[in-house]
Scaffold this motif. Structure first.
Motif, PDB file in Angstrom:
ATOM      1  N   VAL A 139       0.854  -1.182   0.000  1.00 45.79           N
ATOM      2  CA  VAL A 139       0.000   0.000   0.000  1.00 45.79           C
ATOM      3  C   VAL A 139       0.893   1.236   0.000  1.00 45.79           C
ATOM      4  O   VAL A 139       1.819   1.333   0.803  1.00 45.79           O
ATOM      5  CB  VAL A 139      -0.928   0.040   1.231  1.00 45.79           C
ATOM      6  N   ARG A 160      -8.105   5.422  -6.253  1.00 48.82           N
ATOM      7  CA  ARG A 160      -7.242   4.291  -5.919  1.00 48.82           C
ATOM      8  C   ARG A 160      -6.937   3.511  -7.183  1.00 48.82           C
ATOM      9  O   ARG A 160      -7.819   3.269  -8.001  1.00 48.82           O
ATOM     10  CB  ARG A 160      -7.907   3.374  -4.902  1.00 48.82           C
ATOM     11  N   THR A 218      -5.079  -0.133  -8.380  1.00 47.91           N
ATOM     12  CA  THR A 218      -4.528  -1.410  -7.951  1.00 47.91           C
ATOM     13  C   THR A 218      -3.718  -1.978  -9.104  1.00 47.91           C
ATOM     14  O   THR A 218      -4.230  -2.133 -10.216  1.00 47.91           O
ATOM     15  CB  THR A 218      -5.632  -2.401  -7.543  1.00 47.91           C
ATOM     16  N   ASN A 249      -1.908  -7.162  -6.248  1.00 46.64           N
ATOM     17  CA  ASN A 249      -2.708  -6.435  -5.257  1.00 46.64           C
ATOM     18  C   ASN A 249      -1.877  -5.318  -4.618  1.00 46.64           C
ATOM     19  O   ASN A 249      -1.739  -5.251  -3.417  1.00 46.64           O
ATOM     20  CB  ASN A 249      -3.229  -7.400  -4.182  1.00 46.64           C
ATOM     21  N   LYS A 306      -1.737  -1.515  -3.960  1.00 47.48           N
ATOM     22  CA  LYS A 306      -2.679  -0.396  -3.947  1.00 47.48           C
ATOM     23  C   LYS A 306      -1.940   0.944  -3.860  1.00 47.48           C
ATOM     24  O   LYS A 306      -1.019   1.107  -3.073  1.00 47.48           O
ATOM     25  CB  LYS A 306      -3.650  -0.539  -2.792  1.00 47.48           C
ATOM     26  N   TRP A 328      -3.105   4.807  -3.214  1.00 43.11           N
ATOM     27  CA  TRP A 328      -4.179   5.711  -2.812  1.00 43.11           C
ATOM     28  C   TRP A 328      -3.717   7.152  -3.026  1.00 43.11           C
ATOM     29  O   TRP A 328      -2.590   7.498  -2.667  1.00 43.11           O
ATOM     30  CB  TRP A 328      -4.517   5.527  -1.341  1.00 43.11           C
TER      31      TRP A 328
END
Length: 166
Positions: free
Chosen positions: A58, A97, A99, A103, A105, A107
């Motif tokens: 992330v 967001r 992706t 997976n 991510k 933001w």
């Protein structure tokens, strides 16, 4: 067996962008004038940080206001369209967001409300126009940041090009 991804930066960099991209420092800052390519350089680096951080990572792209965040969002989408479209799993426009496979991510957040930057452990961060982000914004991100950060900004009372931040 997991697939290893690697990205390279394939755009015509000008003199000011090269040291920023070549730096091996964990955290990097580039202060440059208007139209010097900071957002382009930051966008490429954000995508590389996302891929380098591995599966289920992330990252945040943070700017001082929604308007600034929108500019970074559009630049990253442009870069993806030019070079990295094969990596996209989802582009969620309402949540700002992206992706990437499988997976990873990314933001896009505004620092208008520092509390909105809390609650997520981060593998990396890019703070665009960081000189205009209030200290509370950085204070909300820094304790959650487990990996590298890049900072880009126009000058705000000082003049230097690239600094490696330890």
């Amino acid at each position: 067996m997991s697939q290893t991804l690697t990205l390279d930066i394939h755009y015509k960099k000008h003199e000011g962008q090269i040291p920023f991209h070549q730096s091996k420092a964990k955290n990097r800052i580039w202060i440059g004038g208007a139209q010097s390519g900071k957002t382009t350089a930051g966008g490429y680096e954000a995508l590389i940080l996302s891929v380098d951080s591995g599966n289920d990572s992330v990252g945040y792209v943070v700017a001082p206001t929604y308007w600034h965040t929108q500019r970074a969002w559009e630049k990253v989408l442009e870069i993806i369209g030019l070079h990295f479209q094969r990596l996209v799993v989802e582009i969620n426009r309402s949540e700002h967001r992206i992706t990437l496979y499988p997976n990873r991510k990314i933001w896009f957040k505004s620092a208008d409300d520092p509390d909105s930057l809390r609650s997520q452990t981060l593998d990396w961060a890019w703070l665009d126009e960081c000189a205009m982000i209030k200290e509370e914004g950085w204070n909300a991100i820094e304790p959650r940041l487990m990996g590298p950060a890049i900072f880009t900004s126009t000058p705000k009372g000082f003049t230097f090009d690239v600094l490696d931040v330890k």
